[in-house]
Design a protein around this motif. Structure first.
Motif, mmCIF file in Angstrom:
data_model
loop_
_atom_site.group_PDB
_atom_site.id
_atom_site.type_symbol
_atom_site.label_atom_id
_atom_site.label_comp_id
_atom_site.label_asym_id
_atom_site.label_seq_id
_atom_site.Cartn_x
_atom_site.Cartn_y
_atom_site.Cartn_z
ATOM 1 N N GLN A 129 0.807 -1.225 0.000
ATOM 2 C CA GLN A 129 0.000 0.000 0.000
ATOM 3 C C GLN A 129 0.840 1.275 0.000
ATOM 4 O O GLN A 129 0.463 2.281 -0.612
ATOM 5 N N THR A 130 1.990 1.260 0.693
ATOM 6 C CA THR A 130 2.787 2.483 0.816
ATOM 7 C C THR A 130 3.246 2.996 -0.540
ATOM 8 O O THR A 130 3.378 4.206 -0.746
ATOM 9 N N ALA A 131 3.481 2.083 -1.481
ATOM 10 C CA ALA A 131 3.919 2.496 -2.819
ATOM 11 C C ALA A 131 2.887 3.379 -3.500
ATOM 12 O O ALA A 131 3.225 4.187 -4.375
ATOM 13 N N TYR A 132 1.622 3.251 -3.101
ATOM 14 C CA TYR A 132 0.531 4.015 -3.716
ATOM 15 C C TYR A 132 0.188 5.273 -2.925
ATOM 16 O O TYR A 132 -0.740 5.992 -3.285
ATOM 17 N N SER A 133 0.934 5.550 -1.868
ATOM 18 C CA SER A 133 0.619 6.686 -1.005
ATOM 19 C C SER A 133 0.807 8.021 -1.729
ATOM 20 O O SER A 133 1.860 8.262 -2.330
ATOM 21 N N PRO A 134 -0.171 8.920 -1.638
ATOM 22 C CA PRO A 134 0.018 10.261 -2.205
ATOM 23 C C PRO A 134 1.165 11.008 -1.529
ATOM 24 O O PRO A 134 1.792 11.872 -2.155
ATOM 25 N N ARG A 135 1.449 10.682 -0.271
ATOM 26 C CA ARG A 135 2.580 11.323 0.404
ATOM 27 C C ARG A 135 3.906 10.797 -0.132
ATOM 28 O O ARG A 135 4.865 11.562 -0.274
ATOM 29 N N VAL A 136 3.975 9.524 -0.444
ATOM 30 C CA VAL A 136 5.192 8.971 -1.031
ATOM 31 C C VAL A 136 5.421 9.552 -2.420
ATOM 32 O O VAL A 136 6.568 9.771 -2.829
ATOM 33 N N LYS A 137 4.355 9.837 -3.139
ATOM 34 C CA LYS A 137 4.500 10.506 -4.442
ATOM 35 C C LYS A 137 5.189 11.850 -4.270
ATOM 36 O O LYS A 137 6.072 12.221 -5.065
ATOM 37 N N VAL A 138 4.822 12.579 -3.227
ATOM 38 C CA VAL A 138 5.476 13.865 -2.935
ATOM 39 C C VAL A 138 6.938 13.639 -2.565
ATOM 40 O O VAL A 138 7.832 14.369 -3.017
ATOM 41 N N ILE A 139 7.202 12.620 -1.743
ATOM 42 C CA ILE A 139 8.567 12.321 -1.324
ATOM 43 C C ILE A 139 9.446 11.972 -2.524
ATOM 44 O O ILE A 139 10.587 12.442 -2.626
ATOM 45 N N LYS A 140 8.928 11.172 -3.447
ATOM 46 C CA LYS A 140 9.692 10.838 -4.647
ATOM 47 C C LYS A 140 10.028 12.088 -5.447
ATOM 48 O O LYS A 140 11.132 12.220 -5.978
ATOM 49 N N ALA A 141 9.071 13.008 -5.516
ATOM 50 C CA ALA A 141 9.314 14.255 -6.237
ATOM 51 C C ALA A 141 10.380 15.091 -5.528
ATOM 52 O O ALA A 141 11.255 15.684 -6.181
ATOM 53 N N LEU A 142 10.329 15.143 -4.192
ATOM 54 C CA LEU A 142 11.324 15.903 -3.430
ATOM 55 C C LEU A 142 12.721 15.346 -3.668
ATOM 56 O O LEU A 142 13.682 16.104 -3.867
ATOM 57 N N ILE A 143 12.842 14.012 -3.640
ATOM 58 C CA ILE A 143 14.143 13.397 -3.883
ATOM 59 C C ILE A 143 14.588 13.646 -5.324
ATOM 60 O O ILE A 143 15.753 13.981 -5.587
ATOM 61 N N GLY A 144 13.657 13.526 -6.259
ATOM 62 C CA GLY A 144 13.981 13.725 -7.662
ATOM 63 C C GLY A 144 14.456 15.129 -7.992
ATOM 64 O O GLY A 144 15.319 15.311 -8.859
ATOM 65 N N GLU A 145 13.905 16.116 -7.287
ATOM 66 C CA GLU A 145 14.305 17.502 -7.548
ATOM 67 C C GLU A 145 15.504 17.931 -6.707
ATOM 68 O O GLU A 145 15.911 19.092 -6.741
ATOM 69 N N GLY A 146 16.088 16.987 -5.947
ATOM 70 C CA GLY A 146 17.307 17.281 -5.192
ATOM 71 C C GLY A 146 17.093 17.964 -3.861
ATOM 72 O O GLY A 146 18.031 18.572 -3.327
ATOM 73 N N LYS A 147 15.900 17.873 -3.300
ATOM 74 C CA LYS A 147 15.613 18.578 -2.047
ATOM 75 C C LYS A 147 16.517 18.122 -0.907
ATOM 76 O O LYS A 147 16.896 18.933 -0.055
ATOM 77 N N ILE A 148 16.868 16.820 -0.868
ATOM 78 C CA ILE A 148 17.781 16.349 0.175
ATOM 79 C C ILE A 148 19.162 16.028 -0.403
ATOM 80 O O ILE A 148 19.993 15.391 0.245
ATOM 81 N N GLY A 149 19.419 16.495 -1.628
ATOM 82 C CA GLY A 149 20.706 16.264 -2.265
ATOM 83 C C GLY A 149 20.839 14.837 -2.770
ATOM 84 O O GLY A 149 19.843 14.166 -3.075
ATOM 85 N N ASP A 150 22.071 14.351 -2.855
ATOM 86 C CA ASP A 150 22.314 12.967 -3.259
ATOM 87 C C ASP A 150 21.953 12.042 -2.102
ATOM 88 O O ASP A 150 22.339 12.284 -0.957
#
Length: 367
Positions: A129-150
């Protein structure tokens, strides 16, 4: 496309039941109609038919598949000992599948399931279920845009209750590894050590766990995984004397900050934009992550989405209609299982092992 999909449910009362509501979710889906249920237990079969409003009920799931010709089947039982046979049968009858986790007991079984589904062009969505979380979608975007760096490290634990060690690894580790993969990609290697009663676990410590998940080993497991780039993953489980369940989360630490995320469809999630990892005054604060973004109020009602299965079945229907993989596919479920079994293979061989594993049998059967 059909206005309503013909859906059937396979459960096993007393042997894994109907999973985490993989049966009743269809009552909330306006694109589906439950036409039949299969359960070898007579009382359970009657109860499920009444609960789901199914017109017919069968003791034999193969007979149900042949006569009812469903377009989608929930393979709902938690025990994975029959998942291979059930999913292969569904594929042979052209039925797409919503599958409880873990997907199978061994990689050999999972490989056969994937091959059958590819041959018959059916989709399988796994109940991570966690893979489908709308919050995880946001987290993936944050990581993808470099919000927490590498990304440097992904660190997770099991629930570390009485199942701590091998059973925790299989039953709950599958969620952790699935989330690691969704955030960091495929693991490339694994190095692990398993202990039992304070010493290195040996063949005599292997036992059969509950829920027919296959053999398990140890009461204390530490495992390290390598991902592409700088990222490593770490997973720990033991029988905790204190705090059981409280460490069931995933930490994602990067060069600019850290994200903490729990499990479920709306998991607790926080971001701290501090490169040093030292949190608290006067450092950067922890900011909540919701489906609306960082520091924004949650707009979704958790009571309205229960455990999130409705997200999965809606995505499965869209995957069928658009001929794409579900967000968490059978291949994803197999990869999570592979990270579980890599722990045993590394411990058995006493060295790091590359992924995908060359050994597709259960490593504990070879000790």
């Amino acid at each position: 496309m059909p206005e309503k999909y013909r859906v059937a449910v396979i459960g096993r009362t007393g042997k894994g039941g109907y999973g985490h509501a993989l049966d009743t979710v269809w009552l909330k889906c306006d694109r589906a109609e439950v036409v039949a249920v299969a359960d070898e237990n007579e009382a359970g079969r009657a109860a499920a038919a009444k609960r789901l409003g199914a017109k017919t009920a069968y003791a034999d799931f193969r007979q149900m598949l042949e006569k009812e010709k469903p377009q989608i089947v929930s393979v709902a039982d938690r025990w994975p000992d029959c998942h291979r046979d059930m999913v292969v049968a569904c594929a042979e009858f052209g039925a797409n599948v919503f599958l409880e986790k873990p997907v199978a007991q061994t990689l050999q079984q999972a490989d056969e399931m994937v091959a059958a589904c590819e041959k018959h062009h059916v989709k399988v969505a796994v109940a991570h279920q966690t893979a489908y979380s709308p919050r995880v979608k946001v987290i993936k975007a944050l990581i993808g845009e470099g919000k927490i760096g590498d990304v440097l490290e992904l660190r997770g634990h099991g629930k570390e209750d009485r199942r701590g060690g091998g059973e925790d690894l299989m039953v709950l580790g599958t969620h952790t590894f699935d989330l690691m993969r969704h955030l960091a990609g495929d693991a490339r290697w694994c190095f692990a050590r398993i202990q039992s009663a304070g010493r290195r676990a040996v063949a005599g410590d292997v036992k059969q766990a509950g829920e027919q998940i296959g053999p398990v080993l140890g009461d204390h497991i530490t495992a390290t995984y390598g991902f592409d780039g700088l990222a490593t993953g770490r997973f720990t489980t033991h029988v905790a004397k204190a705090g059981a369940g409280s460490r069931y989360w995933l930490e994602v630490r990067g060069t600019k900050g850290t994200i903490h995320v729990g499990f479920g469809i709306l998991p607790v999630a926080f971001l701290c934009e501090d490169p040093g990892g030292l949190f608290g005054p006067p450092k950067a604060p922890w900011q909540p992550i919701t489906s609306a973004g960082v520091g924004k109020p949650e707009t979704l009602d958790p009571k309205g989405i229960d455990n999130g299965n409705i997200f999965i079945v809606n995505d499965l229907i869209e995957a069928i209609e658009k001929d794409r993989p579900p967000l968490d596919s059978l291949a994803d479920g197999r990869a999570a299982l592979e990270m579980v079994l890599a722990v045993y293979e590394s411990h058995r061989t006493e060295r790091p092992v590359d992924l995908p594993l060359k050994n597709r049998k259960h490593p504990l059967a070879m000790m």
